[in-house]
Design a protein around this motif. Structure first.
Motif, PDB file in Angstrom:
ATOM      1  N   PRO A  63      11.015 -34.681  64.491  1.00  0.00           N
ATOM      2  CA  PRO A  63      11.659 -33.361  64.571  1.00  0.00           C
ATOM      3  C   PRO A  63      10.668 -32.206  64.472  1.00  0.00           C
ATOM      4  O   PRO A  63      10.796 -31.209  65.199  1.00  0.00           O
ATOM      5  CB  PRO A  63      12.628 -33.370  63.391  1.00  0.00           C
ATOM      6  CG  PRO A  63      12.925 -34.817  63.166  1.00  0.00           C
ATOM      7  CD  PRO A  63      11.630 -35.525  63.447  1.00  0.00           C
ATOM      8  N   GLU A  64       9.670 -32.326  63.591  1.00  0.00           N
ATOM      9  CA  GLU A  64       8.681 -31.258  63.461  1.00  0.00           C
ATOM     10  C   GLU A  64       7.821 -31.148  64.712  1.00  0.00           C
ATOM     11  O   GLU A  64       7.512 -30.042  65.180  1.00  0.00           O
ATOM     12  CB  GLU A  64       7.795 -31.502  62.238  1.00  0.00           C
ATOM     13  CG  GLU A  64       6.764 -30.404  62.014  1.00  0.00           C
ATOM     14  CD  GLU A  64       5.892 -30.641  60.802  1.00  0.00           C
ATOM     15  OE1 GLU A  64       4.888 -29.900  60.647  1.00  0.00           O
ATOM     16  OE2 GLU A  64       6.191 -31.568  60.020  1.00  0.00           O
ATOM     17  N   GLU A  87      21.018 -37.889  66.141  1.00  0.00           N
ATOM     18  CA  GLU A  87      20.683 -37.939  64.714  1.00  0.00           C
ATOM     19  C   GLU A  87      20.891 -39.333  64.144  1.00  0.00           C
ATOM     20  O   GLU A  87      20.292 -39.698  63.137  1.00  0.00           O
ATOM     21  CB  GLU A  87      21.540 -36.925  63.943  1.00  0.00           C
ATOM     22  CG  GLU A  87      21.280 -35.483  64.324  1.00  0.00           C
ATOM     23  CD  GLU A  87      19.850 -35.045  64.018  1.00  0.00           C
ATOM     24  OE1 GLU A  87      19.240 -35.611  63.090  1.00  0.00           O
ATOM     25  OE2 GLU A  87      19.345 -34.158  64.720  1.00  0.00           O
ATOM     26  N   ALA A 126      10.356 -31.371  74.577  1.00  0.00           N
ATOM     27  CA  ALA A 126      11.599 -31.074  73.857  1.00  0.00           C
ATOM     28  C   ALA A 126      12.738 -30.622  74.782  1.00  0.00           C
ATOM     29  O   ALA A 126      13.878 -31.093  74.628  1.00  0.00           O
ATOM     30  CB  ALA A 126      11.348 -30.032  72.771  1.00  0.00           C
ATOM     31  N   LEU A 163       8.717 -31.916  67.733  1.00  0.00           N
ATOM     32  CA  LEU A 163       9.531 -31.341  68.797  1.00  0.00           C
ATOM     33  C   LEU A 163       9.760 -29.841  68.600  1.00  0.00           C
ATOM     34  O   LEU A 163       9.943 -29.106  69.575  1.00  0.00           O
ATOM     35  CB  LEU A 163      10.872 -32.077  68.889  1.00  0.00           C
ATOM     36  CG  LEU A 163      10.799 -33.507  69.443  1.00  0.00           C
ATOM     37  CD1 LEU A 163      12.173 -34.170  69.371  1.00  0.00           C
ATOM     38  CD2 LEU A 163      10.282 -33.526  70.876  1.00  0.00           C
ATOM     39  N   ASP A 164       9.748 -29.385  67.347  1.00  0.00           N
ATOM     40  CA  ASP A 164       9.887 -27.955  67.095  1.00  0.00           C
ATOM     41  C   ASP A 164       8.750 -27.154  67.736  1.00  0.00           C
ATOM     42  O   ASP A 164       8.919 -25.971  68.056  1.00  0.00           O
ATOM     43  CB  ASP A 164       9.908 -27.675  65.590  1.00  0.00           C
ATOM     44  CG  ASP A 164      11.240 -28.038  64.957  1.00  0.00           C
ATOM     45  OD1 ASP A 164      12.229 -28.191  65.697  1.00  0.00           O
ATOM     46  OD2 ASP A 164      11.285 -28.190  63.710  1.00  0.00           O
ATOM     47  N   HIS A 165       7.589 -27.804  67.916  1.00  0.00           N
ATOM     48  CA  HIS A 165       6.430 -27.127  68.498  1.00  0.00           C
ATOM     49  C   HIS A 165       6.209 -27.520  69.963  1.00  0.00           C
ATOM     50  O   HIS A 165       5.228 -27.097  70.576  1.00  0.00           O
ATOM     51  CB  HIS A 165       5.170 -27.454  67.688  1.00  0.00           C
ATOM     52  CG  HIS A 165       5.194 -26.904  66.297  1.00  0.00           C
ATOM     53  ND1 HIS A 165       5.789 -27.554  65.240  1.00  0.00           N
ATOM     54  CD2 HIS A 165       4.693 -25.740  65.790  1.00  0.00           C
ATOM     55  CE1 HIS A 165       5.648 -26.843  64.143  1.00  0.00           C
ATOM     56  NE2 HIS A 165       4.999 -25.736  64.445  1.00  0.00           N
ATOM     57  N   SER A 166       7.095 -28.344  70.507  1.00  0.00           N
ATOM     58  CA  SER A 166       6.934 -28.831  71.879  1.00  0.00           C
ATOM     59  C   SER A 166       7.498 -27.819  72.877  1.00  0.00           C
ATOM     60  O   SER A 166       8.653 -27.401  72.774  1.00  0.00           O
ATOM     61  CB  SER A 166       7.647 -30.180  72.037  1.00  0.00           C
ATOM     62  OG  SER A 166       7.776 -30.532  73.391  1.00  0.00           O
ATOM     63  N   ARG A 167       6.680 -27.477  73.858  1.00  0.00           N
ATOM     64  CA  ARG A 167       7.123 -26.574  74.929  1.00  0.00           C
ATOM     65  C   ARG A 167       7.626 -27.331  76.156  1.00  0.00           C
ATOM     66  O   ARG A 167       8.357 -26.765  76.967  1.00  0.00           O
ATOM     67  CB  ARG A 167       5.963 -25.661  75.354  1.00  0.00           C
ATOM     68  CG  ARG A 167       5.521 -24.667  74.294  1.00  0.00           C
ATOM     69  CD  ARG A 167       4.490 -23.715  74.864  1.00  0.00           C
ATOM     70  NE  ARG A 167       3.287 -24.433  75.285  1.00  0.00           N
ATOM     71  CZ  ARG A 167       2.445 -23.989  76.222  1.00  0.00           C
ATOM     72  NH1 ARG A 167       2.696 -22.872  76.879  1.00  0.00           N
ATOM     73  NH2 ARG A 167       1.353 -24.694  76.517  1.00  0.00           N
ATOM     74  N   GLN A 189       0.598 -30.297  65.107  1.00  0.00           N
ATOM     75  CA  GLN A 189       0.549 -31.313  64.056  1.00  0.00           C
ATOM     76  C   GLN A 189       0.483 -32.742  64.585  1.00  0.00           C
ATOM     77  O   GLN A 189       0.699 -33.684  63.828  1.00  0.00           O
ATOM     78  CB  GLN A 189       1.770 -31.167  63.145  1.00  0.00           C
ATOM     79  CG  GLN A 189       1.803 -29.859  62.372  1.00  0.00           C
ATOM     80  CD  GLN A 189       0.595 -29.702  61.461  1.00  0.00           C
ATOM     81  OE1 GLN A 189       0.120 -30.666  60.869  1.00  0.00           O
ATOM     82  NE2 GLN A 189       0.085 -28.481  61.359  1.00  0.00           N
ATOM     83  N   ARG A 209      18.136 -35.709  71.451  1.00  0.00           N
ATOM     84  CA  ARG A 209      18.050 -36.668  70.359  1.00  0.00           C
ATOM     85  C   ARG A 209      19.422 -36.964  69.805  1.00  0.00           C
ATOM     86  O   ARG A 209      20.340 -36.156  69.893  1.00  0.00           O
ATOM     87  CB  ARG A 209      17.164 -36.143  69.226  1.00  0.00           C
ATOM     88  CG  ARG A 209      15.707 -35.947  69.559  1.00  0.00           C
ATOM     89  CD  ARG A 209      14.959 -35.463  68.318  1.00  0.00           C
ATOM     90  NE  ARG A 209      14.937 -36.463  67.261  1.00  0.00           N
ATOM     91  CZ  ARG A 209      15.282 -36.218  65.992  1.00  0.00           C
ATOM     92  NH1 ARG A 209      15.727 -35.039  65.633  1.00  0.00           N
ATOM     93  NH2 ARG A 209      15.211 -37.180  65.092  1.00  0.00           N
TER      94      ARG A 209
END
Length: 336
Positions: free
Chosen positions: A177-178, A194, A187, A180-184, A154, A192
């Motif tokens: 956040p989204e 909050e 991330a 990083l959810d897909h970062s290999r 994305q 991080r």
């Protein structure tokens, strides 16, 4: 008269002084950019424009650039760059400017605008790429001298070290956040908070449809902005300032009539338009290979549309008539 601040304004002030033309540079707000990565070429351009060979000599260095693109394994490349905040860059340039003493300078009737509002109001946007940046903690000491770039489904993520165990994270496309959810790769290397505030801004390339008015030139990021993916924004602002100063130098040496001035204004606009087209071509290569998803295809489509628009605009101008020799526009065909 220079209205506005930032890299372009400071470079224009320095170059106009070198050309022997008077300029009034008012104080302006510092850049809000949380982190700026300047390559060796950009640093040299700034030093030349400001006649400050030691500018940013003590800035933090980045020695490696690590790229994870198109699903491939990370590629480690040697890199020669410095990193600092927008506020630090502004302060360094302002210190150089304030240290310059006055002298006998010729008046210049044209102005340079580096901030909105501009005489021509319309801006052409080449896509829409909202971004955010936030401070993060580094988990690996060897990342303190490395910047990372990673493409995910994305969007893309850029990590710039900012100090011991610290970095700025730029996320383009989806929210951080989204992404990083897909970062290999990035991330696992950061932590991080909050509570860390995010800075939000637009990163898509854009430019005014006309970069000159009856008595002024427009330059700088507010007038013409590059995608940070190619990392050339600061160097481009310095190049714009060089062309603007040479254009005003040529106008000051003319009789001031519209017939005499118009070729210089057209040359200024067409050269920056050609620069944007080159930038969009370069961006297209990255957006074509980042990932196979609707977001990446949309960016590629917007980039190609922008390239075609620039090509159509350039077709309305005559072939270039001048070359840039230092602070002078020299007619093509003249001996070098």
């Amino acid at each position: 008269m220079i209205r506005g601040g930032g890299v372009a304004a400071h470079c224009c002030a320095g170059l106009l002084r070198q050309a022997g033309l008077a300029s009034v540079h008012p104080p302006a707000r510092p850049s809000s950019a949380p982190a700026i990565l300047l390559g060796a070429v950009a640093v040299k351009l700034l030093r030349d424009c400001l006649e400050a060979p030691d500018l940013l000599a003590n800035a933090r260095h980045v020695r490696r650039r690590i790229v994870a693109w198109g699903g491939s394994k990370p590629t480690v490349l040697p890199h020669d760059a410095i990193v600092l905040s927008g506020g630090d860059l502004h302060a360094a340039m302002e210190q150089v400017h304030s240290s310059r003493t006055g002298g006998a300078l010729l008046p210049c009737t044209f102005g340079i605008h580096t901030e909105a509002p501009f005489p021509p109001e319309e801006t052409r946007h080449f896509g829409a790429r909202p971004a955010s940046a936030e401070a993060v903690a580094l988990l690996h000491a060897d990342d303190e001298e490395a910047c990372w770039v990673e493409a995910v489904t994305q969007g893309w993520i850029f990590m710039i070290p900012s100090g011991p165990k610290a970095a700025w994270l730029l996320g383009v496309g989806a929210e951080i956040p989204e992404l990083l959810d897909h970062s290999r790769h990035i991330a696992p290397r950061i932590e991080r908070s909050e509570a860390a505030p995010s800075v939000r801004f637009e990163t898509a390339p854009r430019m005014l449809t006309r970069l000159s008015g009856p008595d002024s030139l427009a330059c700088g990021t507010d007038a013409l902005a590059f995608d940070p993916l190619c990392g050339d924004g600061t160097a481009q602002a310095a190049r714009e300032a060089s062309l603007a100063a040479a254009t005003l130098h040529a106008i000051a040496g003319s009789d001031g009539s519209e017939e005499a001035v118009r070729p210089y204004l057209d040359h200024y606009h067409s050269m920056l338009l050609a620069g944007m087209r080159r930038h969009l071509r370069q961006c297209g290569q990255f957006y074509a290979t980042g990932a196979d998803s609707p977001w990446w295809r949309a960016q590629l489509h917007a980039t190609r549309e922008g390239f075609d628009w620039c090509s159509a605009q350039l077709a309305t101008f005559a072939e270039p008539r001048y070359r840039l020799d230092g602070l002078t526009l020299t007619p093509l065909g003249s001996p070098q």
